[in-house]
Design a protein around this motif. Structure first.
Motif, PDB file in Angstrom:
ATOM      1  N   GLU A   1       1.730   6.779  -6.630  1.00  0.00           N
ATOM      2  CA  GLU A   1       0.531   7.440  -7.156  1.00  0.00           C
ATOM      3  C   GLU A   1       0.479   8.909  -6.768  1.00  0.00           C
ATOM      4  O   GLU A   1       0.046   9.761  -7.555  1.00  0.00           O
ATOM      5  CB  GLU A   1      -0.739   6.730  -6.651  1.00  0.00           C
ATOM      6  N   ASN A   2       0.885   9.208  -5.541  1.00  0.00           N
ATOM      7  CA  ASN A   2       0.731  10.576  -5.060  1.00  0.00           C
ATOM      8  C   ASN A   2       2.050  11.328  -4.963  1.00  0.00           C
ATOM      9  O   ASN A   2       2.074  12.476  -4.532  1.00  0.00           O
ATOM     10  CB  ASN A   2       0.053  10.584  -3.691  1.00  0.00           C
ATOM     11  N   ASP A   3       3.095  10.648  -5.343  1.00  0.00           N
ATOM     12  CA  ASP A   3       4.402  11.285  -5.337  1.00  0.00           C
ATOM     13  C   ASP A   3       4.747  11.899  -3.986  1.00  0.00           C
ATOM     14  O   ASP A   3       5.153  13.055  -3.889  1.00  0.00           O
ATOM     15  CB  ASP A   3       4.472  12.346  -6.457  1.00  0.00           C
ATOM     16  N   ILE A   4       4.512  11.133  -2.916  1.00  0.00           N
ATOM     17  CA  ILE A   4       4.918  11.613  -1.595  1.00  0.00           C
ATOM     18  C   ILE A   4       5.977  10.678  -1.027  1.00  0.00           C
ATOM     19  O   ILE A   4       6.027   9.486  -1.371  1.00  0.00           O
ATOM     20  CB  ILE A   4       3.732  11.721  -0.603  1.00  0.00           C
ATOM     21  N   ASP A   5       6.785  11.238  -0.176  1.00  0.00           N
ATOM     22  CA  ASP A   5       7.895  10.461   0.366  1.00  0.00           C
ATOM     23  C   ASP A   5       7.463   9.732   1.641  1.00  0.00           C
ATOM     24  O   ASP A   5       7.201  10.349   2.671  1.00  0.00           O
ATOM     25  CB  ASP A   5       9.064  11.397   0.660  1.00  0.00           C
ATOM     26  N   VAL A   6       7.382   8.392   1.537  1.00  0.00           N
ATOM     27  CA  VAL A   6       7.013   7.608   2.712  1.00  0.00           C
ATOM     28  C   VAL A   6       8.147   6.654   3.065  1.00  0.00           C
ATOM     29  O   VAL A   6       7.935   5.609   3.671  1.00  0.00           O
ATOM     30  CB  VAL A   6       5.701   6.813   2.490  1.00  0.00           C
ATOM     31  N   SER A   7       9.347   7.022   2.633  1.00  0.00           N
ATOM     32  CA  SER A   7      10.465   6.084   2.801  1.00  0.00           C
ATOM     33  C   SER A   7      10.720   5.725   4.263  1.00  0.00           C
ATOM     34  O   SER A   7      11.080   4.584   4.571  1.00  0.00           O
ATOM     35  CB  SER A   7      11.735   6.639   2.162  1.00  0.00           C
ATOM     36  N   SER A   8      10.498   6.649   5.158  1.00  0.00           N
ATOM     37  CA  SER A   8      10.757   6.299   6.556  1.00  0.00           C
ATOM     38  C   SER A   8       9.737   5.265   7.044  1.00  0.00           C
ATOM     39  O   SER A   8      10.066   4.333   7.762  1.00  0.00           O
ATOM     40  CB  SER A   8      10.725   7.549   7.432  1.00  0.00           C
TER      41      SER A   8
ATOM     42  N   ASN B   1       0.826  -1.214   0.000  1.00  0.00           N
ATOM     43  CA  ASN B   1       0.000   0.000   0.000  1.00  0.00           C
ATOM     44  C   ASN B   1       0.856   1.258   0.000  1.00  0.00           C
ATOM     45  O   ASN B   1       0.589   2.201  -0.734  1.00  0.00           O
ATOM     46  CB  ASN B   1      -0.916   0.018   1.233  1.00  0.00           C
ATOM     47  N   LEU B   2       1.887   1.219   0.862  1.00  0.00           N
ATOM     48  CA  LEU B   2       2.764   2.385   0.950  1.00  0.00           C
ATOM     49  C   LEU B   2       3.471   2.652  -0.369  1.00  0.00           C
ATOM     50  O   LEU B   2       3.563   3.804  -0.816  1.00  0.00           O
ATOM     51  CB  LEU B   2       3.805   2.186   2.064  1.00  0.00           C
ATOM     52  N   HIS B   3       3.968   1.571  -0.975  1.00  0.00           N
ATOM     53  CA  HIS B   3       4.644   1.725  -2.271  1.00  0.00           C
ATOM     54  C   HIS B   3       3.704   2.348  -3.288  1.00  0.00           C
ATOM     55  O   HIS B   3       4.081   3.260  -4.034  1.00  0.00           O
ATOM     56  CB  HIS B   3       5.135   0.364  -2.779  1.00  0.00           C
TER      57      HIS B   3
END
Lengths: 287, 334
Positions: free
Chosen positions: B29-36, B22-24
């Motif tokens: 899709e939204n071009d947000i950084d969720v790497s952490s 989901n995070l990937h």
């Protein structure tokens, strides 16, 4: 609606105590009622129908061997509970119950004796003890019986009657199949006879090891002999089993066993067979 | 859903993997950084794996041993050996596709390799009889082992079966005798025999290929006198008690090492051999080579003796101090 009506009979109620228990047996084949003493005199074989009732290991040996020739070995071997096995009842308790019931430490009697003067190493399984199942003690005693035959240069005879390997000793029971069969490879090498007698019932891991490895495989009439149980085969294959499936007679026709021998003829048959394949050979070999 | 973690007890992993996916998706899709967040979940996945797989129950191992993606005999044969030449048939009835065998090279050394083969697709499952060998399989195996004995080639067997086939034809052609003959004849062979239980080691059907000098077990394989389901059905009268039966039967490699029924446990990649087949095969190969080298120093007679003694000593019982006492029974009546 059925075509035939069940005839009605008048019934007589008999108080249970009027019939002394254990004096008579009913033959499951002919329905004949036989006096127990008469049955015992005929080695628990119904004279007319030929139906073979189970026989105790000592009674079998008494009828098979020359008078006073039997010496029992390894009677002190006692099972342990290495897996500390518990299902609805603990293995330890089960063992105690069987030991009390049979007066034996485990499901096999073994020793040496003579048949018409021919020395043999002999082992007889006791189905009354845990369904004759093979655990460490049974495997060890059979192996020793085979090794004793090699040491004394005499034939080995095993009467099997078993539901298979003993689950409560887990993989150790499975390994007894390997151990006993390996001992038979040494008996082969020593060119000594192994005669296997399959008695009702002989199933599972016992059939899949020493019981079918006889130079001569014998079965008692009507004995159930097989690897998997009929219920398991039915459930797996969803097929109807053929008539007489897994009986001695079926397996004689299918080529697994050499002869079907009634219990009452066993002693003389051993003489005839051993006279041909054993007697005199050892002298020649050592000469 | 990731098919890799399909088992019941792997459920927490499935949840985490779904979260990760989901995070990937969110991030692309939204071009947000969720790497952490992704790193956190990845770390959680690793720690969850560790906690699940380092404390497997016997029943969980049984499930892993039957995992649909688990490497089968041919997967190991193709990774470990070179130039496998499959040899077919028992020269009597047919070619059992459930037991395969043939010549191969292990680091250049000619060996005979024999294995129980399961099928992966429905079609192949049927062809392989669901991994349940018929008598012909055992007879073919013995034919090949006798050939190996004749040409002085070590024998390597790979065990993976719930048991021999309980069928009408199987009984009519004497499955029990086919197994029994193998037990006796394998005991007499004068070449090294090494068995690896790679998945299921079910009863006589497994033992029929396992009278070896060395028996190795993959970490998540099991080896038992009866399947847990079979045992539960008989002793508990309820096949649903299989997990309890699996514990009672002490059928895991770890337990069997203690009973000296197996010589070595071969470690599997985290989560089971199917997570890294090449690595699992490499571990098995290393162990094969080690034991072959050790056995290579024995003479033909010593190899037979070594194998005999190995099985001769298995069993647990007590014997009274008056060992050797001869107990004559009452005199015969006839």
């Amino acid at each position: 609606m059925s075509l035939f009506h069940k005839p009605k009979y008048s019934t007589v109620t008999v108080k249970k105590k009027d019939i002394p228990q254990g004096l008579w047996k009913k033959c499951p084949v002919s329905g004949e009622i036989i006096y127990n003493k008469e049955l015992e005199q005929n080695q628990n074989v119904v004279p007319k129908s030929g139906y073979h009732f189970p026989i105790d290991a000592y009674d079998r040996l008494r009828n098979l061997l020359d008078i006073g020739s039997f010496q029992e070995f390894d009677a002190d071997l006692e099972p342990c509970d290495p897996f500390e096995f518990n299902d609805s009842k603990s293995y330890k308790d089960r063992l105690k119950t069987y030991q009390k019931k049979t007066g034996r430490k485990d499901a096999l009697v073994s020793g040496t004796g003579k048949i018409h003067g021919i020395p043999v190493s002999v082992a007889v399984m006791d189905f009354q003890f845990a369904g004759g199942s093979m655990g460490s003690v049974v495997g060890e005693k059979i192996t020793r019986a085979i090794e004793r035959a090699i040491e004394k240069k005499i034939p080995c005879i095993v009467f099997s009657s078993s539901g298979g390997a003993r689950m409560q000793e887990g993989v150790l029971s499975l390994m007894q199949m390997g151990k006993t069969s390996a001992a038979l490879s040494r008996l082969n090498k020593a060119r000594l006879p192994f005669i296997s007698v399959m008695v009702n019932p002989t199933m599972g891991g016992v059939t899949a090891s020493f019981a079918t490895l006889g130079d001569i495989n014998i079965a008692e009439p009507g004995a159930l002999i097989g690897f998997a149980g009929a219920r398991v085969i039915k459930e797996t294959t969803k097929e109807e089993l053929p008539d007489g499936f897994q009986t001695a007679e079926f397996l004689l026709a299918k080529g697994l066993i050499d002869q079907i021998v009634p219990r009452t003829e066993m002693r003389d048959r051993f003489r005839d067979l051993l006279s041909a394949i054993y007697v005199g050979k050892q002298v020649e070999a050592s000469a | 859903m990731d098919k890799k973690y399909a088992l019941d007890f792997e459920k927490p992993l499935r949840g985490l993997i779904a979260q990760l996916d989901n995070l990937h998706q969110l991030s692309t899709e939204n071009d947000i950084d969720v790497s952490s967040e992704i790193h956190a979940i990845e770390a959680k996945i690793e720690s969850t794996k560790k906690s699940i797989y380092s404390n497997l129950s016997s029943w969980q191992r049984v499930q892993l041993s039957r995992h649909p993606d688990r490497p089968y005999a041919l997967d190991y044969i193709n990774s470990i050996f070179d130039g496998f030449q499959e040899l077919h048939g028992d020269r009597s009835y047919k070619d059992d596709r459930c037991i395969i065998g043939g010549t191969a090279f292990l680091n250049g050394k000619a060996v005979m390799v024999i294995g129980q083969q399961k099928g992966r697709s429905t079609k192949e499952k049927i062809e392989r009889n669901f991994g349940l060998p018929n008598p012909e399989g055992y007879r073919k195996a013995l034919r090949l082992m006798n050939m190996a004995n004749k040409f002085g080639m070590p024998i390597i067997t790979l065990v993976d079966t719930q048991g021999a086939y309980p069928g009408i034809g199987s009984e009519e052609r004497h499955i029990a005798e086919a197994i029994a003959i193998n037990l006796r004849e394998m005991a007499s062979l004068e070449v090294p025999i090494i068995t690896a239980v790679i998945g299921e080691g079910g009863s006589g059907g497994a033992l029929g290929l396992a009278i070896a000098n060395r028996v190795l077990m993959m970490e998540n394989a099991y080896y038992s006198v009866i399947t847990p389901e079979g045992c539960a059905a008989i002793l508990w009268r309820d096949a649903g008690q299989a997990p309890a039966a699996a514990e009672a039967l002490k059928l895991s490699a770890k337990d069997l090492l203690k009973f000296e029924v197996v010589e070595e446990l071969v470690e599997e990649p985290m989560g089971g051999a199917h997570n890294d087949i090449e690595k699992a095969a490499e571990s098995l190969k290393t162990v094969f080579l080690k034991h072959l080298e050790e056995l290579g120093t024995l003479s033909p007679e010593e190899l037979e003796t070594d194998r005999y003694d190995r099985f001769r000593k298995i069993g647990v019982f007590t014997e009274a101090v008056n060992d050797g006492k001869i107990v004559p029974i009452e005199e015969a009546a006839s």
